[in-house]
Design a protein around this motif. Structure first.
Motif, PDB file in Angstrom:
ATOM      1  N   GLN A 142       0.836  -1.196   0.000  1.00 26.78           N
ATOM      2  CA  GLN A 142       0.000   0.000   0.000  1.00 26.78           C
ATOM      3  C   GLN A 142       0.868   1.242   0.000  1.00 26.78           C
ATOM      4  O   GLN A 142       1.840   1.351   0.741  1.00 26.78           O
ATOM      5  N   LYS A 146      -3.256   0.333  -3.729  1.00 27.11           N
ATOM      6  CA  LYS A 146      -2.777  -0.971  -3.290  1.00 27.11           C
ATOM      7  C   LYS A 146      -2.220  -1.654  -4.525  1.00 27.11           C
ATOM      8  O   LYS A 146      -2.871  -1.696  -5.567  1.00 27.11           O
ATOM      9  N   ASP A 201      -9.452   0.909  -2.756  1.00 26.96           N
ATOM     10  CA  ASP A 201      -9.969  -0.455  -2.562  1.00 26.96           C
ATOM     11  C   ASP A 201     -10.858  -0.944  -3.704  1.00 26.96           C
ATOM     12  O   ASP A 201     -11.644  -1.857  -3.537  1.00 26.96           O
TER      13      ASP A 201
END
Length: 120
Positions: free
Chosen positions: A93, A98, A113
């Motif tokens: 991250q 990510k 996300d």
């Protein structure tokens, strides 16, 4: 008696397991990260050239992702932190991103996300 022995030998040969690929070919595929179908079709990208100490540089939507295999990931020059590691690879991250690094050397990008795509 000879016919009985010949019959037993033939029955044994007929019932022995047959392997689709050799152990060495299976190991070669495992190291390359390709499937048997990709290799047969000629679409296999040889990942064997990338050793465990090399660096992979890929881009996604203006981001420059540098992955030093088994060491670190940077996104636009900023270091990412490992948040998960497993048999498939690792998840890193850096800010809202990510980065998922896979053992077959693919890199997936998630933003907030949400899966964004694969780096190329």
């Amino acid at each position: 008696m000879k016919t009985l022995i010949v019959s037993i030998v033939l029955a044994t040969l007929a019932t022995s397991p047959a392997f689709a690929i050799s152990h060495s070919y299976r190991d070669k595929l495992a190291k390359s990260g390709c499937t048997q179908v990709e290799d047969a079709a000629g679409t296999c990208v040889n990942h064997q050239a990338v050793s465990d100490s090399q660096t992979i540089i890929k881009h996604y939507d203006g981001l420059k992702i540098i992955w030093k295999i088994n060491e670190s990931v940077t996104v636009d020059g900023k270091p990412a932190a490992v948040i998960e590691s497993g048999g498939y690879g690792a998840t890193w991250q850096q800010g809202i991103y990510k980065i998922i690094t896979y053992k077959n050397h693919k890199i997936a990008v998630m933003k907030n996300d949400q899966f964004a795509g694969y780096a190329k």
